[in-house]
Design an enzyme around this catalytic site. Structure first.
Site, PDB file in Angstrom:
ATOM      1  N   GLU A 146      17.869   0.538  -0.572  1.00  0.00           N
ATOM      2  CA  GLU A 146      17.482   1.206  -1.815  1.00  0.00           C
ATOM      3  C   GLU A 146      18.451   2.323  -2.191  1.00  0.00           C
ATOM      4  OE1 GLU A 146      13.593   2.826  -1.333  1.00  0.00           O
ATOM      5  OE2 GLU A 146      14.144   4.119   0.342  1.00  0.00           O
ATOM      6  N   HIS A 201       0.847  -1.189   0.000  1.00  0.00           N
ATOM      7  CA  HIS A 201       0.000   0.000   0.000  1.00  0.00           C
ATOM      8  C   HIS A 201       0.883   1.240   0.000  1.00  0.00           C
ATOM      9  CE1 HIS A 201      -3.546  -2.246   2.169  1.00  0.00           C
ATOM     10  NE2 HIS A 201      -3.487  -2.511   0.871  1.00  0.00           N
ATOM     11  N   GLU A 215       8.835   4.966   5.371  1.00  0.00           N
ATOM     12  CA  GLU A 215       8.741   6.429   5.438  1.00  0.00           C
ATOM     13  C   GLU A 215       7.916   6.917   6.628  1.00  0.00           C
ATOM     14  OE1 GLU A 215       9.704   5.039   1.582  1.00  0.00           O
ATOM     15  OE2 GLU A 215       7.629   5.086   2.234  1.00  0.00           O
ATOM     16  N   GLU A 269      10.870   1.019   7.977  1.00  0.00           N
ATOM     17  CA  GLU A 269      12.053   1.504   7.280  1.00  0.00           C
ATOM     18  C   GLU A 269      12.642   2.624   8.136  1.00  0.00           C
ATOM     19  OE1 GLU A 269      13.127   2.889   2.764  1.00  0.00           O
ATOM     20  OE2 GLU A 269      11.471   3.860   3.800  1.00  0.00           O
TER      21      GLU A 269
END
Length: 704
Positions: A509, A415, A485, A503
């Site tokens: 990443e 999501h 985030e 995270e």
């Protein structure tokens, strides 16, 4: 075992005045002094083994639209002390049982002229101090707005700090190592671009803040139990070496809307002369409430794979088509659009990952970009960007789920909110029900970009409350959450263990966005992981990303051995084998460690640790007699020396050692590794080279 004693005398000593108290930790190593200054300002100070850690520091809150803030003119009207000792079992974790042992001092203060009361509650553990503000129900303090919290942390010297810039929207920074006095001059250099960032001060830093004193003390400042409150940063008065709390504001600058009775989060100070104690501490968890989920049988740690890395590197895309410059859900007809040929979340591609997961013992497959809306999802302040239930034409939800089930694999939902938290809450029940209906029991949520409504920040009270709402709502649907985030975790996973990952830091990443410093993973356990596990997404074997995408010239600053070790050093009940299956098939002997390594543990032993330089951890897999060891190294090569005295005496084990080759280097020779097997006992020792950006991993099984 639980033991609680209240007393008015134990660990309470009067000194230097009628309103001064002293509290000692159970092991007597810490002494905390509380007192009121002559103007009624509350203060505290902290010593460890007779060394000054926190000099006399002020406490209090500045209020908005109020004649008088909660800063001074206080008198002590009551003090209560207690000792508490219990053992509790986490649903998942680094250990099977956690001891929660502290001495407590609760000071009730009354403010002259307003007749308002607050309680400052201190808990002193063998690892450090936690304290918070409490606002009892009372007629003179009901609703109030916090303009700023004025909690101070006065440092005893100009320590070395491992820090990232203060920011209301992101923690995705590499760490800077410097003296406290150097933060101001390095603040701009320490910032790197992010899709959403709001820095506030040239001396502002974020918690968890790790420091080391010249005389060998390791000091960590953080917070615990961040509930219905704004996230705390620290702003440094670099002339006096005093940190002061700096809360994240909302769109109009307010920092907290309070209604009594209520409490602030805990402010924490951990200290030791051994860095390993900071890593092993469970103080942050212990300052959170016990588990509120009655039936936790559905909460299960999982190793997973997914299409994410090929998207991050640019090998494939989240979007389905390139035909539309803009899309509107319910209006745009994707069945008539031409596929772009790069979409990663196709039925055919996802089945390949399901096959790979099933063949190698992975429990889950994460798919991003499966749902309509990715064509123009970012950067447009778009409120209704996703509905979280409508798949693209090339993603067969029912067919994929049936195929995964036939292979014994669970699908993990994705999501992405695009920062539109209001839209997510509108769709949350429907989205979670969709997951239940289609067999998904875990979700990776994302909050990329600026928060909507505009002006709100990722870490202010209103958005923090959203993250908590989504987590508690997920528990109602028996769904595990991995939030990206979102605000950094503060031990809330004790209360809601369906929060299996976050995270909230610079993850793997960024190796695809230009790289991270090779010592980054030697600092995250001292900082970000203090509050809870991180979905770091390790396991990258192909370091030259141009081989995945010719337009991506980034290099992963790590050796393969380092990547293996991360599964042990970066604790998480949620671990991804992030690279592409074809890259694992090239290095099957090294991939074996990822297949074997556990994700839930009975014991954890921190064998070596120095922030920014190296970490070595040994963990015992839950329900077995198998152990796994991980070592990660920073920029400087070194020889790691460990003992196997954590093994059961009198037994023999086979140790499979995955190590850097002699000429390994994160930049020039990252795929150089060696594997060897040896027989070990509790008397064995290991001396092992760790290359720059390297390390080693060890799998240990009992010889029957």
């Amino acid at each position: 075992m639980k033991h609680l004693i209240f007393t008015s005398l134990i660990w309470l000593a009067l000194f230097s005045g009628a309103h001064a108290q002293q509290l000692k930790s159970p092991n007597q190593a810490f002494i905390m002094d509380f007192s009121l200054q002559s103007d009624g300002t509350p203060t505290y100070a902290l010593k460890y083994k007779n060394k000054e850690v926190i000099k006399t520091s002020k406490l209090g809150l500045e209020l908005k639209n109020d004649e008088k803030s909660l800063l001074n003119d206080f008198t002590v009207v009551d003090t209560k002390t207690a000792t508490f000792d219990e053992n509790w079992k986490p649903v998942w974790g680094e250990v099977a049982e956690i001891r929660n042992h502290y001495n407590e001092l609760a000071v009730t203060l009354n403010q002259k002229g307003t007749d308002r009361q607050i309680v400052i509650r201190f808990r002193l553990f063998d690892e450090g101090l936690g304290f918070r503000y409490e606002f009892p129900s009372q007629k003179n303090l009901t609703y109030f707005i916090i303009k700023e919290e004025r909690t101070q942390f006065a440092m005893a010297a100009d320590h070395t700090a491992f820090w990232i810039p203060g920011d209301y929207d992101t923690q995705e920074y590499d760490f800077t190592t410097s003296k406290l006095s150097e933060i101001r001059g390095l603040s701009e250099k320490a910032k790197t671009a992010n899709v959403s960032q709001t820095s506030f001060s040239t001396t502002g830093v974020q918690t968890s803040l790790m420091m080391k004193s010249a005389d060998g003390l390791y000091i960590n400042l953080h917070e615990a139990a961040l509930i219905n409150y704004s996230c705390m940063h620290l702003n440094l008065d670099d002339k006096n070496m005093i940190f002061e709390s700096w809360l994240t504001p909302d769109a109009i600058g307010d920092k907290g809307y309070m209604q009594a009775p209520n409490t602030s989060p805990w402010r924490t100070v951990m200290v030791s002369d051994d860095a390993r104690d900071i890593l092993a501490s469970k103080m942050t968890l212990n300052l959170n409430d016990p588990c509120k989920i009655e039936d936790t049988s559905w909460i299960k740690p999982v190793k997973y794979v997914g299409v994410w890395w090929e998207m991050i590197t640019g090998k494939s895309s989240w979007s389905y088509t390139n035909e539309y410059p803009a899309v509107q859900l319910g209006i745009t007809d994707f069945s008539k659009a031409k596929p772009n040929g790069t979409h990663g979340a196709t039925t055919t591609n996802v089945k390949k990952y399901i096959d790979f997961a099933a063949a190698n013992g992975f429990g889950g497959v994460l798919v991003e970009g499966w749902n309509e809306g990715w064509e123009d999802w970012f950067g447009h302040s778009k409120d209704y960007v996703f509905d979280f239930v409508t798949p693209y034409p090339d993603f067969d939800v029912k067919g994929i789920q049936a195929y995964a089930k036939s292979k014994g694999v669970k699908m993990i939902m994705h999501h992405e909110t695009s920062g539109s938290v209001r839209n997510y809450e509108r769709h949350l029940d429907k989205a979670y029900q969709f997951m239940n209906d289609n067999g998904y029991d875990a979700v990776k949520s994302g909050y990329v970009g600026n928060i909507l409504p505009q002006g709100e920040n990722h870490y202010n009270q209103w958005v923090v409350n959203h993250y908590q709402y989504a987590l508690e709502k997920a528990a109602e649907y028996k769904i595990m959450v991995n939030a990206h985030e979102a605000v950094r975790p503060t031990g809330i996973s004790r209360t809601y263990p369906n929060l299996i990952g976050n995270e909230s830091a610079r993850g793997t990443e960024y190796q695809s966005f230009g790289g991270s410093k090779p010592n980054h993973v030697t600092l995250l356990p001292f900082t970000r992981l203090i509050g809870g596990p991180m979905d770091y997404t390790p396991g990258i074997f192909e370091m030259d990303l141009s081989k995945l995408n010719p337009d991506n010239h980034s290099h992963v600053n790590s050796t393969i051995a380092n990547q293996l070790a991360l599964y042990v050093t970066m604790y998480s009940p949620l671990q991804m084998a992030a690279d592409l299956p074809e890259n694992y098939n090239r290095f099957l002997d090294a991939f074996q460690f990822i297949k074997d390594v556990a994700i839930d543990w009975t014991e954890s032993k921190y064998l070596e640790a120095e922030p920014g330089q190296y970490i070595t951890v040994a963990r015992k897999a839950k329900g077995t007699n198998n152990w796994f060891v991980g070592n990660v190294n920073g920029e400087t090569p070194r020889t790691s020396n460990i003992k196997f005295d954590f093994l059961e005496k009198g037994k023999k084990y086979t140790a499979t050692i995955y190590a850097d080759a002699k000429d390994a280097h994160y930049k020039t020779n990252p795929q150089a590794y060696v594997i060897r097997k040896v027989v070990v006992t509790s008397k064995s020792k290991l001396s092992q080279l760790s290359a720059p950006g390297g390390g080693y991993a060890v799998s240990i099984t009992e010889i029957k």
